[in-house]
Scaffold this motif. Sequence first.
Motif, short mmCIF file in Angstrom:
data_model
loop_
_atom_site.label_atom_id
_atom_site.label_comp_id
_atom_site.label_asym_id
_atom_site.label_seq_id
_atom_site.Cartn_x
_atom_site.Cartn_y
_atom_site.Cartn_z
N ASP A 111 0.94 -1.36 -0.33
CA ASP A 111 0.05 -0.03 -0.20
C ASP A 111 0.57 0.81 0.27
OD1 ASP A 111 -2.33 1.32 2.47
OD2 ASP A 111 -1.69 1.93 0.80
N ARG A 137 -2.29 6.87 -2.14
CA ARG A 137 -3.24 6.99 -3.21
C ARG A 137 -2.21 8.99 -3.95
NH1 ARG A 137 -8.21 5.46 -3.95
NH2 ARG A 137 -8.40 4.07 -2.82
N LYS A 141 -6.20 7.71 -7.79
CA LYS A 141 -5.83 6.02 -7.46
C LYS A 141 -4.87 5.85 -7.01
CE LYS A 141 -5.55 5.58 -12.84
NZ LYS A 141 -5.79 4.81 -13.23
N SER A 176 -0.21 1.67 -6.37
CA SER A 176 0.53 0.57 -6.54
C SER A 176 0.22 0.35 -7.71
CB SER A 176 0.19 -0.42 -5.67
OG SER A 176 -1.32 -0.46 -5.05
N ARG A 177 -1.46 0.48 -8.18
CA ARG A 177 -2.67 0.25 -9.52
C ARG A 177 -1.98 1.12 -10.53
NH1 ARG A 177 -5.43 -3.30 -10.15
NH2 ARG A 177 -3.98 -3.55 -12.40
N GLU A 178 -0.93 2.51 -10.65
CA GLU A 178 -0.87 2.98 -10.82
C GLU A 178 0.64 2.53 -11.10
OE1 GLU A 178 -1.67 5.88 -12.66
OE2 GLU A 178 -2.63 6.68 -11.68
N ASP A 205 0.39 -0.62 -13.66
CA ASP A 205 0.23 -0.80 -14.96
C ASP A 205 0.64 -0.18 -15.64
OD1 ASP A 205 -3.56 0.84 -14.19
OD2 ASP A 205 -2.78 -0.96 -14.24
#
Lengths: 294, 323, 313
Positions: B78, B81, B87, B90-92, B95
């Motif tokens: 984690d 954001r 977002k 970690s998601r960014e 990707d």
Amino acid sequence: MSSPTWNRRKQSARRVWRLLRRDRAAMVGLILLALFVTMALTAPLFADRSELQAAAGRNNPDLASPSGKFWLGTDEIGRDVFALLLWGARVSLYIGLLATVVAVLIGSVLGLIAGYAKGWISRVMLAIDDFFLVLPFIPLAIVLALLLGRSPTIMALVIGGTFWAGGSRLIRAQVLSLRERGYVERATALGASSRHIITRHVLPGVAPLIIANASLIVPGAILAESTLAFLGLGDRFSPSWGKVLEGAQSSGALTLNAWWYYLPPGLCIIGMVLAFTLVGNALERIFDPRLVGR
Amino acid sequence: MNIRLVVRKLADAVVLLAMVLVFNFFLFRIVDRDPLARYRGRSKLSQEQRAAIIKRFGLDGSKWDQFVRYMSRTIRGDFGRSFDSTKPVSREILDSLPNTLLLIGISTVLTIGIGLWIGIRAGWMRGGRFDKISTPATMALYGTPEFFLGMLFLAFLGAKLGLFPTGGVTDPAGHYTGFSALVDRARHLVLPVATLTLGYLGSYSLVMRTSMLDTLREDYLTTARAKGLRDRDVMSRHAVPNALLPSVSLIAIGFGFIIGGAITTETVFSYPGLGLATYRAIGNTDLPMMQALFMFSSIAVIVFNVFADVVLTFLDPRIRVGA
Amino acid sequence: MSPPLLEVRDLSVTYSSTRGPVPAVRGVSLRLEAGETLGLAGESGSGKSTMTMALLRLVPVGTIVTGSVTLAGEDVLAMKPGRLRAVRWAEAAVVFQGAQHVLNPVQRIGRQIREAIETHRGTNKVSDLLEQVGIPRWRNDAYPHELSGGQKQRVMIAMALACDPQLLIADEPTTALDVMVQAQVLQLLADLQRDRGLAMIFITHDLSVLSTVADRLAVMYAGRLVETGPAKQMLRGARHPYTKALAAAFPTIGDLSSRLAPSGLAGDPPDPAAVPAGCTFHPRCPIATQECATATVELRELSAGWEAACLKL
């Protein structure tokens, strides 16, 4: 400094100059260097500093190609690219040299201590050195610049503060080898203080190495600065060559074929880096540690 | 295979990693001293609102609490954001990661391979035609900022001649599938890979060349020649394995610079990878992103260094634990 | 009379350096019969290593080699590269000074020996060779840095024998070793030579080592031969002043008188790029006269098989 020492130093300096003169690559480097220093020094003769400000380009055509009035055309807000180039020489040289001085100072002091001190101090310093060698430079420099500011001096300090690692290792090795040669032991036996030993015996043995190493750090510092400028750090209104390139990139000069905007600053960076590299390599050859003390 | 040595190197790497995490924590704590400063109407905030904001940025509690929280979050993946996109970081990162891995992976292999080959050949036949041409060329490349190279490629090969796309990783209008999708991707990779490869091969080839020149003076090459070996075999079996050794450590250090180069190259070509994300994070002062990116790039360098160290122990039998 | 294994005629080797051409060997001629041992002595820089390297054309690129070298009936200097590579090691092998970096530090010694065998499609086994030089078989996995100086020297010898050559060139094989090991290595070489009927050129600057090893002796000074002849007689009573000085510098163990004789020679060997006129040795010679500085001096036969280059003899 006593007279015989001073004469010896003058003699070695003359010898170095003689050897340099014979090295063709080094001469090319020196000529290039002279060219860039001249650019930097004569900048005010060709263009006033105000031409770097935003207001200067207001009445000029944007991204105009080279003409009699603008030898290298204009940028996207109408500033004279030739002026940017000349003044950029100052910024790039200043940051490159200051960063190197900082890096060499930190590296030499730490290297001297690491080589001279015994036991755990030395090991801790090696660990710190390792740590700095491993940290990826650009991200670290970016963060530090964000933290500390973007003026040329700060940039130089940031670059210098991250570039010292490699040099300190070399200096430490040289100090250790000098110690093995007995100068230090003899001096200590004669009752010399640490300070005397370091300045009179160790430093002269390490000095050539420091000089050669420094001349090879400068190109790295210049490239580093241009990279940081390109990524957005640095002053737009007192731009280094890297900053000018950033302007070219973000203004679309690449797709608009405004070659006068990006080609000159890029070539200048290459030229200056080459100049220092050639001279630095020559100095390294002259000061080869295998020959020191023979 | 010296297991003890490998384990020792791994242990060193873990220690280094820990140091990086701690450093990362403190660095960004200092950068992000006062989150309240970001809020325009902050003088009008109530006590509860202030407390809520401070809590949101994890700045409540003692430094130690913050640190523990930071470590536990990091281990769980984690990273907060993004300030920019809101977002999860970690998601960014996930990707963008594959694109960058592809770019750096291919470029590193190419730059090391080609760079070493040039250095070996130039050093072995010192003064020959290959050396006379390649050495000034690699020197010039060494002095060229890789992003300038990218700009030139983009301007001439991309924009002017239209041979390659000028940005991105795929053609958004193309809707390619299967094989043609692969080709599309490949076309978008050519210029960035060329940029990174050429930008860094200078240092590898110059170091290798110097190393070869040093090795040429060694007596065991005379022994090899006296045994009746062909020149080619003397070079490949005896000179090169020894000349490679100093290069390996420098290769490891060079990787840190390749990572920096990926940032600028992706910027030039608007290639959607971690590098471009870094550039955007700088522009937007997106601290959570930068903190995570800094950590990942450090990890990448450490991993690569361990790998290079281990390779070195295979290549040089004189290295021993505790040496 | 059968033709000699090695015949060298008027061999000259000139290096090309940044200062200009440097003649390291100037007109050397000698012959070696099969099974014979020639001791080649002289100071550092006398050209002895250069000359023997030139026998197999192992000289740096750009070096000029003139004269003729005939090995087992073939002209080495005229050989094509392919034939030269086949002849190297298989006809004549070199035992380099083991203490130097003559072994590849990152390769196991067994592999290095095997490389010699494989290059010439030999049939010897590495373990057999190691045994013959007194190194335990399991050592073939060792790296050079794991061995002592004496062991490395033995490995070099084993490697040199790998293709059963007829001629062994031993370049200062005992110089860096301490005395005990020296004796062992000398004994080893003598045994191997006897068992295999090897011819040997033994290079050294220490004449005392040659007393047991050599059949004939050749002394070099500044690129030229100054005295050649039967080893025992020469060592007992050298004729050329240089040989006398060289012999005196290294006392023979067991010979008390040699320890008391004055030894050492003033001055240094001349710079190969600038040799004195006339007799090259005259500046340091204790019996030199005026004519030694101007006349050309050639090797002259003093008795059967004994020659010296001195005007005073």
